[in-house]
Design a protein around this motif. Sequence first.
Motif, PDB file in Angstrom:
ATOM      1  N   ALA A 166       0.813  -1.216   0.000  1.00  0.00           N
ATOM      2  CA  ALA A 166       0.000   0.000   0.000  1.00  0.00           C
ATOM      3  C   ALA A 166       0.847   1.267   0.000  1.00  0.00           C
ATOM      4  CB  ALA A 166      -0.930  -0.009   1.206  1.00  0.00           C
ATOM      5  N   GLY A 167       2.165   1.125   0.036  1.00  0.00           N
ATOM      6  CA  GLY A 167       3.039   2.294   0.056  1.00  0.00           C
ATOM      7  C   GLY A 167       3.002   3.060   1.360  1.00  0.00           C
ATOM      8  N   LYS A 168       2.672   2.369   2.458  1.00  0.00           N
ATOM      9  CA  LYS A 168       2.590   3.024   3.757  1.00  0.00           C
ATOM     10  C   LYS A 168       3.889   2.805   4.537  1.00  0.00           C
ATOM     11  CE  LYS A 168      -2.407   2.173   4.101  1.00  0.00           C
ATOM     12  NZ  LYS A 168      -3.458   1.488   4.901  1.00  0.00           N
ATOM     13  N   PRO A 169       4.333   3.781   5.313  1.00  0.00           N
ATOM     14  CA  PRO A 169       5.607   3.644   6.057  1.00  0.00           C
ATOM     15  C   PRO A 169       5.534   2.612   7.173  1.00  0.00           C
ATOM     16  CG  PRO A 169       4.483   5.682   6.656  1.00  0.00           C
ATOM     17  CD  PRO A 169       3.717   5.107   5.496  1.00  0.00           C
ATOM     18  N   ILE A 170       6.698   2.018   7.468  1.00  0.00           N
ATOM     19  CA  ILE A 170       6.816   1.006   8.506  1.00  0.00           C
ATOM     20  C   ILE A 170       7.990   1.387   9.406  1.00  0.00           C
ATOM     21  CG2 ILE A 170       7.180  -1.440   9.016  1.00  0.00           C
ATOM     22  CD1 ILE A 170       6.233  -2.034   6.150  1.00  0.00           C
ATOM     23  N   GLY A 171       7.757   1.413  10.697  1.00  0.00           N
ATOM     24  CA  GLY A 171       8.817   1.752  11.644  1.00  0.00           C
ATOM     25  C   GLY A 171       8.914   0.733  12.754  1.00  0.00           C
ATOM     26  N   GLY A 172       9.837   0.973  13.687  1.00  0.00           N
ATOM     27  CA  GLY A 172      10.052   0.059  14.795  1.00  0.00           C
ATOM     28  C   GLY A 172      10.240   0.788  16.111  1.00  0.00           C
ATOM     29  N   LEU A 173       9.920   0.105  17.204  1.00  0.00           N
ATOM     30  CA  LEU A 173      10.060   0.662  18.544  1.00  0.00           C
ATOM     31  C   LEU A 173      11.439   0.404  19.136  1.00  0.00           C
ATOM     32  CD1 LEU A 173       6.616  -0.571  19.849  1.00  0.00           C
ATOM     33  CD2 LEU A 173       7.232   1.829  19.478  1.00  0.00           C
ATOM     34  N   GLU A 174      12.149  -0.595  18.614  1.00  0.00           N
ATOM     35  CA  GLU A 174      13.451  -0.980  19.151  1.00  0.00           C
ATOM     36  C   GLU A 174      14.403  -1.262  18.002  1.00  0.00           C
ATOM     37  OE1 GLU A 174      11.887  -3.176  23.250  1.00  0.00           O
ATOM     38  OE2 GLU A 174      12.258  -4.392  21.469  1.00  0.00           O
ATOM     39  N   THR A 175      15.650  -1.504  18.346  1.00  0.00           N
ATOM     40  CA  THR A 175      16.630  -1.956  17.372  1.00  0.00           C
ATOM     41  C   THR A 175      16.968  -3.412  17.646  1.00  0.00           C
ATOM     42  OG1 THR A 175      18.562  -1.359  18.708  1.00  0.00           O
ATOM     43  CG2 THR A 175      17.622   0.364  17.278  1.00  0.00           C
ATOM     44  N   ALA A 176      17.542  -4.078  16.656  1.00  0.00           N
ATOM     45  CA  ALA A 176      17.955  -5.462  16.862  1.00  0.00           C
ATOM     46  C   ALA A 176      18.940  -5.559  18.018  1.00  0.00           C
ATOM     47  CB  ALA A 176      18.570  -6.007  15.579  1.00  0.00           C
ATOM     48  N   ARG A 177      19.874  -4.622  18.084  1.00  0.00           N
ATOM     49  CA  ARG A 177      20.858  -4.658  19.163  1.00  0.00           C
ATOM     50  C   ARG A 177      20.194  -4.455  20.525  1.00  0.00           C
ATOM     51  NH1 ARG A 177      26.204  -4.488  20.029  1.00  0.00           N
ATOM     52  NH2 ARG A 177      26.921  -3.502  21.947  1.00  0.00           N
ATOM     53  N   SER A 178      19.281  -3.500  20.617  1.00  0.00           N
ATOM     54  CA  SER A 178      18.654  -3.241  21.913  1.00  0.00           C
ATOM     55  C   SER A 178      17.842  -4.439  22.378  1.00  0.00           C
ATOM     56  CB  SER A 178      17.783  -1.984  21.851  1.00  0.00           C
ATOM     57  OG  SER A 178      16.617  -2.188  21.083  1.00  0.00           O
ATOM     58  N   GLN A 179      17.195  -5.139  21.450  1.00  0.00           N
ATOM     59  CA  GLN A 179      16.442  -6.325  21.843  1.00  0.00           C
ATOM     60  C   GLN A 179      17.360  -7.408  22.393  1.00  0.00           C
ATOM     61  OE1 GLN A 179      13.720  -7.970  18.998  1.00  0.00           O
ATOM     62  NE2 GLN A 179      12.117  -6.562  19.654  1.00  0.00           N
ATOM     63  N   LEU A 180      18.441  -7.685  21.681  1.00  0.00           N
ATOM     64  CA  LEU A 180      19.353  -8.732  22.145  1.00  0.00           C
ATOM     65  C   LEU A 180      20.091  -8.311  23.413  1.00  0.00           C
ATOM     66  CD1 LEU A 180      20.744  -9.988  18.726  1.00  0.00           C
ATOM     67  CD2 LEU A 180      18.951 -10.996  20.147  1.00  0.00           C
ATOM     68  N   MET A 181      20.329  -7.015  23.574  1.00  0.00           N
ATOM     69  CA  MET A 181      20.983  -6.542  24.781  1.00  0.00           C
ATOM     70  C   MET A 181      20.101  -6.707  26.013  1.00  0.00           C
ATOM     71  SD  MET A 181      24.116  -5.669  24.402  1.00  0.00           S
ATOM     72  CE  MET A 181      24.316  -4.786  25.966  1.00  0.00           C
ATOM     73  N   LEU A 182      18.777  -6.861  25.826  1.00  0.00           N
ATOM     74  CA  LEU A 182      17.916  -7.158  26.957  1.00  0.00           C
ATOM     75  C   LEU A 182      18.379  -8.423  27.659  1.00  0.00           C
ATOM     76  CD1 LEU A 182      14.442  -6.527  25.294  1.00  0.00           C
ATOM     77  CD2 LEU A 182      15.545  -5.076  27.014  1.00  0.00           C
ATOM     78  N   PHE A 183      18.869  -9.390  26.874  1.00  0.00           N
ATOM     79  CA  PHE A 183      19.347 -10.647  27.428  1.00  0.00           C
ATOM     80  C   PHE A 183      20.828 -10.585  27.757  1.00  0.00           C
ATOM     81  CE2 PHE A 183      15.487 -11.681  25.235  1.00  0.00           C
ATOM     82  CZ  PHE A 183      14.877 -12.577  26.089  1.00  0.00           C
TER      83      PHE A 183
END
Length: 298
Positions: free
Chosen positions: A170-187
């Motif tokens: 649909a040509g609509k923008p997609i974003g994220g709340l976190e980064t891959a690094r920040s997610q893995l750094m949780l662990f």
Amino acid sequence: MTRERRPASSGGRITAALFACLLAACSPSQETQKAHPAMWLAEDEDTRIYLLGTMHALPHYIDWDGGKVAEAVAAAGELIMELSPDELAAAGEEFARLAPRPAPLPIEKRLTPSALAHYRALEAGGPAFEADALDDWAVMVLMGQRVAQRAALTPENGVEAQLTDDFRAAGKPIGGLETARSQLMLFEGLDPETQRALLTRAAEGAAEAVADVRALTAAWSRGDVAALEKVVNEDIDAVPRAREAIITGRNRAWSGWIKRRMAKPGTVMVAVGAGHLVGSEGVPAMLAADGLMVRRVQ
């Protein structure tokens, strides 16, 4: 790095709840199954933010995107997920950087005999995990992926993958709340005792993991938030020091993002793991406690 070493879009949860970021249920039936996942709406005079609870990996025959979800997807001008597509693509490299231990430690020295036996049985389903060289949390991620493999689940059939295709088309923008690094750094940032407790619990529950996640996804499919909350709480409460990092802290951060986004007009779809939207520490409850108008719409 092999495909199996690439983590899914999220850090995961132990057994049923903590593997949910990597897994979903595998039903014996191959017929199309209708699902009605829970969804909420936060709104004010000029902003509407849909909150959809997701499963990151599913079998191909789960049909979840009809009804109110289809209406929300059509109405939303942008999609926000835990990770943007670019960050998801970067997850494998981040995992390879963060997963290795400073010095090898045999898995036999980390697990009790019983947990080790269940771990070995799971590992026997494919290539060796090479766990001696990896941090405890990284071994747990690979275990979760093996369970997904056994259950014939793929991220390509998951909610985020299909939403990404729909919004891109649909040509609509997609974003994220976190980064891959920040997610893995949780662990990566968890203390060694908590990491070991998570790994041990995951190994002890490995034999029942597919059945446990099957029950979790059945609850997700019928929108049973009470059952979802029960599974999430039972697992995370078994290792309470992980709750703030894995659940509560992220929910608080995401709620803050949503509250800030309410200042801008428009309609947004926010799609995150279903376990983050249930209970008194779920995102909808946090938003309501801060005075926002939030209601369940499916």
